[in-house]
Design an enzyme around this catalytic site. Structure first.
Site, PDB file in Angstrom:
ATOM      1  N   ASN A  46      -1.096  -7.361  -7.463  1.00 55.48           N
ATOM      2  CA  ASN A  46       0.306  -7.312  -7.042  1.00 55.48           C
ATOM      3  C   ASN A  46       0.649  -6.289  -5.970  1.00 55.48           C
ATOM      4  O   ASN A  46       1.680  -6.420  -5.312  1.00 55.48           O
ATOM      5  CB  ASN A  46       1.194  -7.038  -8.259  1.00 55.48           C
ATOM      6  CG  ASN A  46       1.078  -8.124  -9.302  1.00 55.48           C
ATOM      7  OD1 ASN A  46       1.293  -9.288  -9.009  1.00 55.48           O
ATOM      8  ND2 ASN A  46       0.704  -7.760 -10.509  1.00 55.48           N
ATOM      9  N   TYR A  47      -0.188  -5.255  -5.793  1.00 56.38           N
ATOM     10  CA  TYR A  47       0.198  -4.176  -4.879  1.00 56.38           C
ATOM     11  C   TYR A  47      -0.790  -3.917  -3.745  1.00 56.38           C
ATOM     12  O   TYR A  47      -0.442  -3.238  -2.780  1.00 56.38           O
ATOM     13  CB  TYR A  47       0.404  -2.871  -5.669  1.00 56.38           C
ATOM     14  CG  TYR A  47       1.610  -2.913  -6.569  1.00 56.38           C
ATOM     15  CD1 TYR A  47       2.895  -2.838  -6.048  1.00 56.38           C
ATOM     16  CD2 TYR A  47       1.481  -3.063  -7.941  1.00 56.38           C
ATOM     17  CE1 TYR A  47       4.010  -2.892  -6.867  1.00 56.38           C
ATOM     18  CE2 TYR A  47       2.587  -3.125  -8.777  1.00 56.38           C
ATOM     19  CZ  TYR A  47       3.849  -3.034  -8.221  1.00 56.38           C
ATOM     20  OH  TYR A  47       4.954  -3.104  -9.047  1.00 56.38           O
ATOM     21  N   LEU A  48      -2.007  -4.405  -3.859  1.00 50.90           N
ATOM     22  CA  LEU A  48      -3.023  -4.117  -2.852  1.00 50.90           C
ATOM     23  C   LEU A  48      -3.175  -5.289  -1.895  1.00 50.90           C
ATOM     24  O   LEU A  48      -3.475  -6.411  -2.320  1.00 50.90           O
ATOM     25  CB  LEU A  48      -4.371  -3.840  -3.523  1.00 50.90           C
ATOM     26  CG  LEU A  48      -4.410  -2.621  -4.456  1.00 50.90           C
ATOM     27  CD1 LEU A  48      -5.766  -2.521  -5.120  1.00 50.90           C
ATOM     28  CD2 LEU A  48      -4.088  -1.351  -3.700  1.00 50.90           C
ATOM     29  N   SER A  89      -2.523  -3.605 -10.149  1.00 50.92           N
ATOM     30  CA  SER A  89      -2.454  -3.191  -8.747  1.00 50.92           C
ATOM     31  C   SER A  89      -3.263  -4.140  -7.860  1.00 50.92           C
ATOM     32  O   SER A  89      -2.822  -4.507  -6.771  1.00 50.92           O
ATOM     33  CB  SER A  89      -2.949  -1.752  -8.577  1.00 50.92           C
ATOM     34  OG  SER A  89      -4.190  -1.570  -9.203  1.00 50.92           O
ATOM     35  N   SER A 105      -1.618   0.250  -1.036  1.00 49.06           N
ATOM     36  CA  SER A 105      -2.575  -0.300  -0.065  1.00 49.06           C
ATOM     37  C   SER A 105      -3.177   0.792   0.810  1.00 49.06           C
ATOM     38  O   SER A 105      -4.395   0.804   1.055  1.00 49.06           O
ATOM     39  CB  SER A 105      -1.887  -1.363   0.807  1.00 49.06           C
ATOM     40  OG  SER A 105      -1.505  -2.476   0.018  1.00 49.06           O
TER      41      SER A 105
END
Length: 572
Positions: free
Chosen positions: A529-531, A526, A402
């Site tokens: 799930n990650y940002l 990403s 992020s």
């Protein structure tokens, strides 16, 4: 209180947030939709063994069709795939079939394969009426099985259809590829619902393995698959209230890490000098997890899955140390298979003390020995919990992903760019995150063809632009001679045509650049799930980019909470 998509939804979460984590009070659903039963092949579709037609029993024929459907795929040429398939196929044969079929190389699945190709082609050629009939049946199933009631809210279910039987593929050279994924029956199924709900009825003549009433989990149905013994679930759709709440909590945990990450980094740097070897190993591993976004890695039974590792399970053979390489000092060369057998290869300059510690960890060890022999995932996770409540290796990935996106967007976004160019900048920022997290993919099989088609469009557009410019030049010359209002209007019209075509050409060229840069990077993992989605939403709001240019309909449903919350000046 009903929850729609929008600000009211968040208010409901705030009112109904459970003090001890997420728990539901009431859950009712219809259970899963099972794969349709096997339909035997028509009599005219033949299987040959050793050049002779052989009629297979129903069970053996069904498993044979799985192989036939994959006949053109490279999997069926791999020795381990063929070996595993043949072993499992023989288990489904009658004793007579077993005694006859002893060599897979003598099996001829060509006729079966041709039949399935023809079936596939026929589906493509279906009439509108036939397609509409299938669509209506799917909508009926969705209406009946695709929703549940959770705490007075009607919630969409993600995957209410159970996967049909088939052959396991796995990623990379998975040791179990080719094994038979068995048909899931009601007797394999655990149903989870409220005691006071209407319990789903199993298909006639069957019964459920178990009915549970566990309100501390968010799955509705579970079963254990036979290949790896892992538990599969039917869950709520990502756009559901409870999933949105879990997402929100995940990104808030990463934001809490932001407040103490400097302190944690200072601590692990101090620990590089510790007198205890286990503390030094833990500190170096944490440095890699932080700096390189490596996964922690989980212990697993030997031979159970492909030889994949994470940070804690790295072996000596997975790294090489270079005091100097390509003009840089203290370079570590990583080469190992990570999650899903995706190769992680990276050459990274590290701090001198990290390099010296790695030399120490590798002393008197064989290539197959553990690099961090005093460390495992459990020890690391316990340490992370001591550093910050709720902290795991994955939180570091979320935080670093992020933060990287936010920094990249600030650096790459040009205020004077048009929307396609700004979206290219967004994708480049997202790509930097995907590279950090090692989210690779093989180039799509259709990549070259689609690039050729796109290049053809670009070439045609360039010709169109050249023609438009010639017409403009001619109109200007004509206007000089005529000097009347009509010729002036013609010039203006031709100018606008040139500008319009120039914009269209630029859009196509940006698309080609984006596609080329993205061919081996998977941006979706990403992004989903990650940002922190609030970063993307805030960026869209700041630069006037339509949200649908960044998130598709399903993604917008998943991140409805973020779309409502994020402001232009949101900082992760």
């Amino acid at each position: 209180m009903e929850c729609g998509v929008g600000g009211a939804c968040l208010a409901v979460w705030e009112e109904e947030r459970y003090p001890e984590g997420i728990k539901w009070k009431f859950l009712e659903h219809k259970g899963p939709v099972f794969a349709p039963p096997y339909e035997p092949l028509p009599e005219n579709v033949k299987f040959y063994y050793d050049g002779k037609v052989m009629k297979l029993s129903t069970k053996a024929e069904e498993v044979a069709t799985f192989f036939a459907k994959m006949l053109d795929h490279e999997y069926t040429t791999k020795e381990i795939f063929r070996k595993n398939f043949f072993k499992d196929w023989r288990k489904e044969m009658t004793s007579e079939e077993k005694s006859t079929i002893t060599n897979l190389s003598k099996c001829d699945f060509t006729h079966m394969s041709q039949y399935f190709k023809a079936q596939s082609e026929a589906r493509k050629q279906m009439s509108k009426e036939e397609k509409q009939k299938i669509k209506e049946e799917n909508e009926r199933l969705l209406k009946e099985y695709g929703y549940c009631v959770m705490d007075n809210h009607k919630e969409r279910i993600a995957n209410f259809k159970i996967e049909p039987p088939g052959l396991f593929r796995g990623r990379g050279n998975h040791p179990k590829m080719g094994m038979l994924k068995r048909r899931i029956m009601p007797e394999d199924i655990i149903i989870n619902c409220s005691k006071d709900s209407k319990i789903p009825a199993p298909p006639p003549g069957h019964k459920w393995k178990e009915v549970r009433h566990d309100n501390k989990v968010t799955w509705l149905v579970s079963w254990t698959e036979n290949i790896q013994g892992s538990i599969k679930y039917i869950m709520l759709n990502p756009s559901s209230r409870i999933k949105g709440e879990k997402d929100w909590q995940k990104y808030e945990t990463a934001r809490r890490l932001k407040k103490c990450v400097d302190k944690i980094r200072n601590q692990y740097r101090e620990d590089w000098k510790s007198k205890e070897m286990k503390v030094r190993q833990r500190a170096v591993a944490l440095y890699f997890i932080d700096k390189l976004a490596l996964r922690a890695g989980n212990e697993k039974e030997e031979g159970e899955t492909a030889d994949t590792v994470g940070c804690c399970s790295l072996r000596v053979e997975h790294i090489k140390l270079h005091p100097e390489l390509d003009g840089q000092e203290y370079v570590v060369e990583f080469d190992f298979l990570g999650k899903d057998s995706i190769r992680y290869y990276n050459k990274v300059p590290v701090e001198k003390r990290v390099f010296k510690n790695l030399q120490l960890f590798m002393e008197n060890k064989q290539p197959e020995d553990d690099l961090f022999d005093r460390l495992n995932t459990s020890i690391l996770n316990k340490h992370l919990q001591d550093l910050m409540e709720g902290l795991t290796a994955k939180v570091f990935r979320t935080y670093n992903a992020s933060i990287t996106l936010q920094q990249q967007l600030k650096e790459l976004t040009n205020p004077d760019d048009n929307i396609p160019a700004k979206i290219l900048s967004y994708n480049r920022a997202n790509r930097a995150v995907a590279i950090l997290c090692n989210h690779q993919r093989a180039p799509p099989k259709t990549f070259e063809k689609s690039m050729m088609n796109l290049q053809s469009k670009i070439d045609a557009k360039k010709e169109q632009l050249a023609d438009a410019r010639r017409e403009l030049k001619s109109a200007k010359a004509d206007a000089k001679v005529r000097r009347d209002e009509k010729s002036k209007k013609t010039v203006e019209s031709k100018k606008k045509a040139v500008q319009r075509i120039e914009e269209q050409l630029m859009k196509l060229e940006v698309q080609a650049t984006d596609r080329e840069e993205n061919k081996q990077i998977a941006l979706g993992t990403s992004k989903l799930n990650y940002l922190d989605p609030r970063i993307s939403v805030a960026w869209c709001k700041k630069w006037g980019i339509p949200i649908e240019k960044i998130y598709n309909k399903t993604q917008r449903e998943k991140f409805a909470w973020a779309i409502d919350m994020a402001e232009e000046d949101y900082e992760f």
